[in-house]
Design an enzyme around this catalytic site. Structure first.
Site, mmCIF file in Angstrom:
data_model
loop_
_atom_site.group_PDB
_atom_site.id
_atom_site.type_symbol
_atom_site.label_atom_id
_atom_site.label_comp_id
_atom_site.label_asym_id
_atom_site.label_seq_id
_atom_site.Cartn_x
_atom_site.Cartn_y
_atom_site.Cartn_z
ATOM 1 N N HIS A 263 4.231 29.572 -7.231
ATOM 2 C CA HIS A 263 3.458 30.962 -7.047
ATOM 3 C C HIS A 263 3.944 32.179 -7.703
ATOM 4 O O HIS A 263 4.925 32.331 -7.642
ATOM 5 C CB HIS A 263 3.339 31.291 -5.418
ATOM 6 C CG HIS A 263 2.377 32.380 -5.167
ATOM 7 N ND1 HIS A 263 0.956 32.020 -4.950
ATOM 8 C CD2 HIS A 263 2.638 33.715 -4.964
ATOM 9 C CE1 HIS A 263 0.524 33.198 -4.895
ATOM 10 N NE2 HIS A 263 1.469 34.438 -4.837
ATOM 11 N N HIS A 300 5.651 38.888 2.569
ATOM 12 C CA HIS A 300 6.691 39.772 1.617
ATOM 13 C C HIS A 300 6.419 41.160 2.497
ATOM 14 O O HIS A 300 5.552 41.513 3.013
ATOM 15 C CB HIS A 300 6.255 39.901 0.154
ATOM 16 C CG HIS A 300 4.862 40.086 0.000
ATOM 17 N ND1 HIS A 300 3.825 38.967 -0.126
ATOM 18 C CD2 HIS A 300 4.218 41.388 -0.648
ATOM 19 C CE1 HIS A 300 2.600 39.671 -0.203
ATOM 20 N NE2 HIS A 300 2.908 41.011 -0.646
ATOM 21 N N ASP A 306 2.395 50.953 -0.639
ATOM 22 C CA ASP A 306 1.045 50.473 0.013
ATOM 23 C C ASP A 306 0.266 49.732 -0.898
ATOM 24 O O ASP A 306 0.011 49.997 -1.951
ATOM 25 C CB ASP A 306 0.382 51.932 0.415
ATOM 26 C CG ASP A 306 1.021 52.620 1.686
ATOM 27 O OD1 ASP A 306 2.010 52.215 2.063
ATOM 28 O OD2 ASP A 306 0.119 53.377 2.148
ATOM 29 N N HIS A 336 3.916 41.675 5.274
ATOM 30 C CA HIS A 336 2.547 41.038 5.485
ATOM 31 C C HIS A 336 2.516 39.877 4.632
ATOM 32 O O HIS A 336 3.333 39.677 3.954
ATOM 33 C CB HIS A 336 1.587 41.932 5.123
ATOM 34 C CG HIS A 336 1.130 42.088 3.685
ATOM 35 N ND1 HIS A 336 1.826 43.014 3.049
ATOM 36 C CD2 HIS A 336 0.294 41.454 2.847
ATOM 37 C CE1 HIS A 336 1.388 42.562 1.608
ATOM 38 N NE2 HIS A 336 0.414 41.835 1.588
#
Length: 386
Positions: A263, A300, A306, A336
């Site tokens: 990834h 992560h 943000d 998240h």
């Protein structure tokens, strides 16, 4: 950053006499950035571009802040923003900080009665729905689904729409917007490993020139206020220009994804940058090809940025219950990752058809009242195992 462009008629040398066929002068204007040190364009006008006849209204368009300090993950349902006739009135700031505004807009009508100029911010306008023409004092650009329109601060423009069904995702940036510097050499040319190149950037090729006197309303944005200023000459009176500072277009469909055996992190999707935030394009691509790769992103922590993701089309493999026009906000300071079950579902898949625009800001974003009107207040609970 764009590259040198020339359109229309210009004299052979800067800052020299340039006369019309009847012997009158054209009027030169340096349209520059960062004082005299940044990108600039020299334009030549039928009439002096300084003729202000009247300053009428001055009114605030500042966002109304609902949450100054936010630590809650949100999903906003962007298509719930109601369409409005007027382009400027349709623009709803949903997230904001001192560097940028993130805006949703659903304008139904073209800008006909006025011109618009943002003096504080570059505008990156992503076309989610609609077709038409961006008309500016430095030339026109046709637009369609998937286009980014980069409008540098100070460009006078109108948007002409072909229909009433239009959806825009707009980022206003108080910092200059460039292409990522790691994809450019020291001369500014995009390198071989860049996911796009200069051929993909569409420059204005059509220049409208009007030599008209009268009353021409320009709505000018400065420090979160609109000034209604009436000029004595048509703002689209440029006969020619050259330089580096002009609007251009880039289609998300021309972004060539970078993939790997495992990834790849979000920076490989980067499309634009400032020193305050980055913009990334997630496009259809092959998944990772290591024999035991996990295509879904790993969890992560957003320690210092943000993350805002605007969902355009397709099936976003790391999220449940996401539809076109939705926006997710994952604030700095907390981790998240994929929703429950999506990591497992991604294993063995060979490609994704997702299409999305991501904005990562280095300063926290404030949530506005307009955002809360379309917010899913329970989204932060969607990672719970049930």
């Amino acid at each position: 950053m764009p590259f040198y462009h020339k359109l229309g008629k210009i004299p052979p040398k800067r800052h020299t006499q340039f006369k019309k066929p009847n012997g009158d002068f054209y009027y030169e204007q340096l349209f520059g950035t960062i004082g005299f040190d940044g990108m600039s364009t020299n334009s030549y006008h039928e009439q002096r571009p300084t003729q202000v006849k009247e300053i009428k209204n001055q009114y605030s368009v500042a966002p109304k802040i609902a949450k100054e300090n936010n630590m809650q993950s949100y999903r906003f349902k962007g298509f719930q923003v109601k369409p409005e006739n007027d382009y400027l009135e349709s623009r709803k700031i949903v997230l904001t900080n001192s560097d940028c505004n993130i805006i949703l807009a659903a304008p139904k009508q073209s800008t006909e009665d006025y011109f618009y100029k943002n003096t504080d911010a570059d505008e990156l306008i992503f076309i989610h729905k609609g077709t038409g023409k961006l008309r500016t004092h430095l030339g026109n650009l046709d637009f369609k689904y998937g286009d980014y329109l980069l409008v540098p601060r100070g460009v006078i423009y109108k948007l002409d729409f072909d229909t009433e069904d239009n959806r825009l995702f707009i980022v206003e940036s108080r910092r200059p917007i460039y292409t990522p510097k790691r994809y450019r050499n020291y001369f500014g040319q995009l390198l071989e490993h860049s996911p796009f190149c200069e051929r993909d950037l569409r420059q204005p090729q059509e220049l409208e020139t009007y030599n008209e006197s009268g009353d021409f309303l320009i709505k000018i944005k400065k420090q979160d206020e609109i000034f209604d200023m009436v000029y004595a000459s048509h703002p689209f009176d440029v006969v020619g220009y050259d330089g580096y500072n002009y609007p251009y277009a880039f289609s998300i469909h021309d972004f060539e994804p970078i993939t790997g055996r495992v990834h790849q992190p979000p920076p490989v999707h980067q499309t634009f940058e400032t020193d305050a935030f980055v913009v990334c394009s997630f496009v259809p691509r092959l998944y990772d090809y290591h024999p035991i790769a996990v295509p879904a992103p790993y969890n992560h922590s957003n320690i210092d940025s943000d993350e805002v993701l605007y969902y355009v089309d397709g099936d976003f493999m790391s999220r449940n219950d996401i539809a076109a026009g939705h926006i997710s906000l994952h604030p700095a300071g907390i981790p998240h990752g994929p929703h429950p079950g999506t990591m497992e579902k991604s294993i063995g898949k060979v490609k994704t058809e997702e299409l999305a625009v991501m904005v990562d800001t280095f300063k926290p974003l404030k949530v506005t009242e307009d955002a809360l009107e379309i917010a899913d207040e329970d989204y932060f609970k969607s990672w719970l195992d049930h």
